[in-house]
Design a protein around this motif. Structure first.
Motif, PDB file in Angstrom:
ATOM      1  N   ARG A  32       0.846  -1.193   0.000  1.00 42.89           N
ATOM      2  CA  ARG A  32       0.000   0.000   0.000  1.00 42.89           C
ATOM      3  C   ARG A  32       0.879   1.240   0.000  1.00 42.89           C
ATOM      4  O   ARG A  32       1.994   1.217   0.524  1.00 42.89           O
ATOM      5  N   GLN A  33       0.371   2.279  -0.573  1.00 41.73           N
ATOM      6  CA  GLN A  33       1.092   3.548  -0.536  1.00 41.73           C
ATOM      7  C   GLN A  33       0.764   4.280   0.766  1.00 41.73           C
ATOM      8  O   GLN A  33      -0.388   4.314   1.201  1.00 41.73           O
ATOM      9  N   ILE A  34       1.796   4.850   1.383  1.00 44.74           N
ATOM     10  CA  ILE A  34       1.617   5.567   2.649  1.00 44.74           C
ATOM     11  C   ILE A  34       2.337   6.906   2.587  1.00 44.74           C
ATOM     12  O   ILE A  34       3.204   7.137   1.735  1.00 44.74           O
ATOM     13  N   HIS A  35       1.963   7.762   3.505  1.00 47.01           N
ATOM     14  CA  HIS A  35       2.651   9.025   3.697  1.00 47.01           C
ATOM     15  C   HIS A  35       3.865   8.739   4.582  1.00 47.01           C
ATOM     16  O   HIS A  35       3.721   8.341   5.735  1.00 47.01           O
ATOM     17  N   THR A  36       5.083   8.918   4.062  1.00 47.91           N
ATOM     18  CA  THR A  36       6.277   8.514   4.802  1.00 47.91           C
ATOM     19  C   THR A  36       6.475   9.315   6.083  1.00 47.91           C
ATOM     20  O   THR A  36       7.150   8.849   7.005  1.00 47.91           O
ATOM     21  N   ALA A  37       5.875  10.490   6.171  1.00 52.64           N
ATOM     22  CA  ALA A  37       6.069  11.313   7.373  1.00 52.64           C
ATOM     23  C   ALA A  37       5.314  10.756   8.572  1.00 52.64           C
ATOM     24  O   ALA A  37       5.833  10.728   9.690  1.00 52.64           O
ATOM     25  N   ASP A  38       4.068  10.305   8.364  1.00 51.13           N
ATOM     26  CA  ASP A  38       3.274   9.830   9.498  1.00 51.13           C
ATOM     27  C   ASP A  38       2.698   8.432   9.298  1.00 51.13           C
ATOM     28  O   ASP A  38       1.971   7.930  10.160  1.00 51.13           O
ATOM     29  N   GLY A  39       2.952   7.788   8.139  1.00 47.93           N
ATOM     30  CA  GLY A  39       2.463   6.437   7.913  1.00 47.93           C
ATOM     31  C   GLY A  39       1.009   6.354   7.505  1.00 47.93           C
ATOM     32  O   GLY A  39       0.443   5.255   7.451  1.00 47.93           O
ATOM     33  N   GLY A  40       0.378   7.449   7.194  1.00 51.58           N
ATOM     34  CA  GLY A  40      -1.031   7.432   6.802  1.00 51.58           C
ATOM     35  C   GLY A  40      -1.217   6.851   5.410  1.00 51.58           C
ATOM     36  O   GLY A  40      -0.365   7.010   4.530  1.00 51.58           O
ATOM     37  N   ARG A  41      -2.349   6.165   5.220  1.00 49.69           N
ATOM     38  CA  ARG A  41      -2.660   5.569   3.917  1.00 49.69           C
ATOM     39  C   ARG A  41      -2.903   6.638   2.872  1.00 49.69           C
ATOM     40  O   ARG A  41      -3.519   7.670   3.143  1.00 49.69           O
ATOM     41  N   VAL A  42      -2.431   6.396   1.682  1.00 49.70           N
ATOM     42  CA  VAL A  42      -2.691   7.264   0.548  1.00 49.70           C
ATOM     43  C   VAL A  42      -3.694   6.539  -0.335  1.00 49.70           C
ATOM     44  O   VAL A  42      -3.417   5.452  -0.837  1.00 49.70           O
ATOM     45  N   ARG A  43      -4.866   7.108  -0.547  1.00 53.08           N
ATOM     46  CA  ARG A  43      -5.921   6.476  -1.322  1.00 53.08           C
ATOM     47  C   ARG A  43      -6.217   7.286  -2.580  1.00 53.08           C
ATOM     48  O   ARG A  43      -6.039   8.509  -2.605  1.00 53.08           O
ATOM     49  N   TYR A  44      -6.651   6.556  -3.590  1.00 56.24           N
ATOM     50  CA  TYR A  44      -7.046   7.220  -4.823  1.00 56.24           C
ATOM     51  C   TYR A  44      -8.537   7.538  -4.752  1.00 56.24           C
ATOM     52  O   TYR A  44      -9.352   6.685  -4.399  1.00 56.24           O
ATOM     53  N   ARG A  45      -8.866   8.746  -5.121  1.00 52.92           N
ATOM     54  CA  ARG A  45     -10.265   9.161  -5.135  1.00 52.92           C
ATOM     55  C   ARG A  45     -10.654   9.512  -6.559  1.00 52.92           C
ATOM     56  O   ARG A  45      -9.876  10.118  -7.301  1.00 52.92           O
ATOM     57  N   LYS A  46     -11.849   9.073  -6.953  1.00 50.95           N
ATOM     58  CA  LYS A  46     -12.343   9.331  -8.293  1.00 50.95           C
ATOM     59  C   LYS A  46     -13.074  10.667  -8.295  1.00 50.95           C
ATOM     60  O   LYS A  46     -14.138  10.807  -7.708  1.00 50.95           O
ATOM     61  N   VAL A  47     -12.439  11.614  -8.958  1.00 55.79           N
ATOM     62  CA  VAL A  47     -12.947  12.986  -8.942  1.00 55.79           C
ATOM     63  C   VAL A  47     -13.200  13.438 -10.370  1.00 55.79           C
ATOM     64  O   VAL A  47     -12.385  13.179 -11.269  1.00 55.79           O
ATOM     65  N   CYS A  48     -14.311  14.088 -10.586  1.00 51.71           N
ATOM     66  CA  CYS A  48     -14.622  14.645 -11.895  1.00 51.71           C
ATOM     67  C   CYS A  48     -13.723  15.853 -12.139  1.00 51.71           C
ATOM     68  O   CYS A  48     -13.634  16.756 -11.297  1.00 51.71           O
ATOM     69  N   GLU A  49     -13.045  15.851 -13.288  1.00 55.20           N
ATOM     70  CA  GLU A  49     -12.112  16.953 -13.545  1.00 55.20           C
ATOM     71  C   GLU A  49     -12.814  18.250 -13.943  1.00 55.20           C
ATOM     72  O   GLU A  49     -12.166  19.298 -14.012  1.00 55.20           O
ATOM     73  N   LEU A  50     -14.129  18.185 -14.196  1.00 57.35           N
ATOM     74  CA  LEU A  50     -14.843  19.410 -14.555  1.00 57.35           C
ATOM     75  C   LEU A  50     -15.309  20.187 -13.333  1.00 57.35           C
ATOM     76  O   LEU A  50     -15.097  21.402 -13.221  1.00 57.35           O
ATOM     77  N   ASP A  51     -15.978  19.493 -12.408  1.00 57.71           N
ATOM     78  CA  ASP A  51     -16.501  20.202 -11.237  1.00 57.71           C
ATOM     79  C   ASP A  51     -15.736  19.882  -9.957  1.00 57.71           C
ATOM     80  O   ASP A  51     -16.033  20.465  -8.900  1.00 57.71           O
ATOM     81  N   GLY A  52     -14.761  18.928 -10.015  1.00 63.24           N
ATOM     82  CA  GLY A  52     -13.967  18.617  -8.845  1.00 63.24           C
ATOM     83  C   GLY A  52     -14.665  17.802  -7.781  1.00 63.24           C
ATOM     84  O   GLY A  52     -14.124  17.637  -6.686  1.00 63.24           O
ATOM     85  N   GLU A  53     -15.846  17.269  -8.088  1.00 63.99           N
ATOM     86  CA  GLU A  53     -16.584  16.494  -7.097  1.00 63.99           C
ATOM     87  C   GLU A  53     -16.121  15.024  -7.097  1.00 63.99           C
ATOM     88  O   GLU A  53     -15.832  14.452  -8.144  1.00 63.99           O
ATOM     89  N   GLU A  54     -16.071  14.439  -5.892  1.00 65.95           N
ATOM     90  CA  GLU A  54     -15.746  13.026  -5.758  1.00 65.95           C
ATOM     91  C   GLU A  54     -16.985  12.201  -6.101  1.00 65.95           C
ATOM     92  O   GLU A  54     -18.084  12.491  -5.620  1.00 65.95           O
ATOM     93  N   LEU A  55     -16.801  11.148  -6.908  1.00 75.08           N
ATOM     94  CA  LEU A  55     -17.917  10.370  -7.414  1.00 75.08           C
ATOM     95  C   LEU A  55     -17.921   8.972  -6.812  1.00 75.08           C
ATOM     96  O   LEU A  55     -16.865   8.390  -6.519  1.00 75.08           O
ATOM     97  N   SER A  56     -19.118   8.417  -6.681  1.00 81.33           N
ATOM     98  CA  SER A  56     -19.273   7.027  -6.260  1.00 81.33           C
ATOM     99  C   SER A  56     -19.276   6.137  -7.504  1.00 81.33           C
ATOM    100  O   SER A  56     -19.395   6.618  -8.634  1.00 81.33           O
TER     101      SER A  56
END
Length: 377
Positions: A32-56
């Motif tokens: 899994r990808q993590i933030h090396t500074a604090d170990g937090g998970r890095v997740r991919y979010r599906k976002v519309c590039e027109l309005d910037g909203e995250e989609l289900s």
């Protein structure tokens, strides 16, 4: 095992209900990808590039991107309306010999399981027919929204299906071939055959992924807070190889040594361990050959000189006897000393054998001349 597709095998007018399950599984270790500074998970979010909203997932559809970058929406209903006879059927189209299938075409593998009691009889019929004919079946089927090509064969008591790439999906191999025109000698081929025979066959069950094992040990060590195991040093590869024949001979010897065999197979290269020689050492060997010839010439000259000296030594006693005869003749006339000096001067001084002979001659001459002087007195 969970089925990923349900349908039927179409074998002429015979329909065999089956379930498709994965025949293979991936044992690769995923990260899994993590933030090396604090170990937090890095997740991919599906976002519309027109309005910037995250989609289900329900809000996401399909589209084909045209050459000019425009999007052409394609719905599931559009795809369902297309004629696809293999949507729920694995349609057998031919039976061919297994060696006619290029392994490059083989893709994922699946097990075909009889779906229900009524399917057992036709399933067994197809399985036994494939066994007796020693052929494989070529079929078409649809999976994950596209039509595919497949090969059916028997594995133990199960019909397995290999997904095949379409012929036009195989790239030409011309660009991967060596550009240089290289010829191979028969002796090199013989050594290559000997190496193949020495390596022999292997039980596939004994092969395993060493790298995956090392990664698992690393993860276990870090999870326990222990120090990560140090990697083993790579084995020495030996000297610089400058000859293909030497490399092949060394490979045969190494393979036999790993199997605990002695070099008695009679293959080319058996009996003597091949040596890998650097070019510099070959040059130095050639330079040393000239002094060796000089040494041989000197030895021959010494042998000739020794032979000459031996011949001279053999003839020396004869000369001494002649000198003794002259001494005795001269002693009768009263002149014994002059011949003795001449014989001493005539005898060579180069060897000790000749000196001892001359000395013996003098003593003999003296003994003979002394009684003669007393008689004259």
């Amino acid at each position: 095992m969970r089925s990923i597709w349900n349908g039927a095998i179409s074998f002429g007018l015979v329909s065999i209900p089956i379930k498709v399950v994965n025949a293979t599984e991936n044992h690769s270790i995923s990260f899994r990808q993590i933030h090396t500074a604090d170990g937090g998970r890095v997740r991919y979010r599906k976002v519309c590039e027109l309005d910037g909203e995250e989609l289900s997932q329900d809000e996401i559809g399909k589209a084909y991107e045209d050459a000019d970058g425009s999007m052409i929406p394609i719905t599931d209903a559009d795809l369902a309306s297309l004629p696809l006879p293999t949507a729920k059927t694995i349609e057998i189209v031919a039976f061919v010999a297994a060696d006619t299938i290029d392994p490059l075409q083989m893709d994922a593998a699946y097990y075909l399981s009889a779906n229900g009691v009524p399917a057992a009889k036709p399933y067994t019929l197809l399985r036994e027919a494939l066994k007796r004919s020693k052929k494989v079946a070529i079929a078409k089927f649809a999976l994950r929204g596209r039509e595919r090509l497949g090969m059916l064969r028997v594995v133990d008591d199960v019909i397995a299906m290999h997904g095949l790439l379409w012929p036009d999906e195989i790239r030409a191999s011309d660009e991967a071939a060596p550009e240089a025109d290289v010829s191979v000698r028969e002796a090199e081929l013989d050594l290559a055959d000997a190496l193949m025979d020495t390596l022999g066959e292997v039980d596939m069950e004994t092969l395993h992924d060493d790298y995956r094992t090392a990664v698992e040990e690393l993860i276990a060590a870090k999870a326990d807070g222990a120090v990560a195991p140090a990697p083993e040093a790579p084995a020495a590869k030996g000297g610089k190889v400058i000859d293909l024949m030497a490399a092949l001979e060394n490979s045969v010897k190494a393979a036999k040594a790993s199997r605990g065999e002695s070099g008695e197979s009679g293959a080319p290269g058996d009996g003597d361990v091949a040596e890998v020689t650097d070019l510099s050492s070959r040059k130095s060997t050639g330079r040393k050959s000239a002094p060796a010839k000089k040494a041989a010439t000197r030895t021959a000259a010494k042998s000739t000189s020794a032979a000459k000296k031996a011949t001279a030594a053999k003839t020396a006693p004869g000369n001494t006897k002649t000198a003794q005869g002259k001494k005795s003749t001269a002693s009768k006339s009263g002149t014994a000393k002059a011949p003795a000096k001449k014989s001493a001067a005539a005898s060579p001084k180069s060897t000790g054998a000749k000196k001892s002979t001359a000395t013996t001659a003098k003593k003999t001459a003296a003994k003979k001349t002394t009684p003669r002087k007393r008689a004259s007195a």
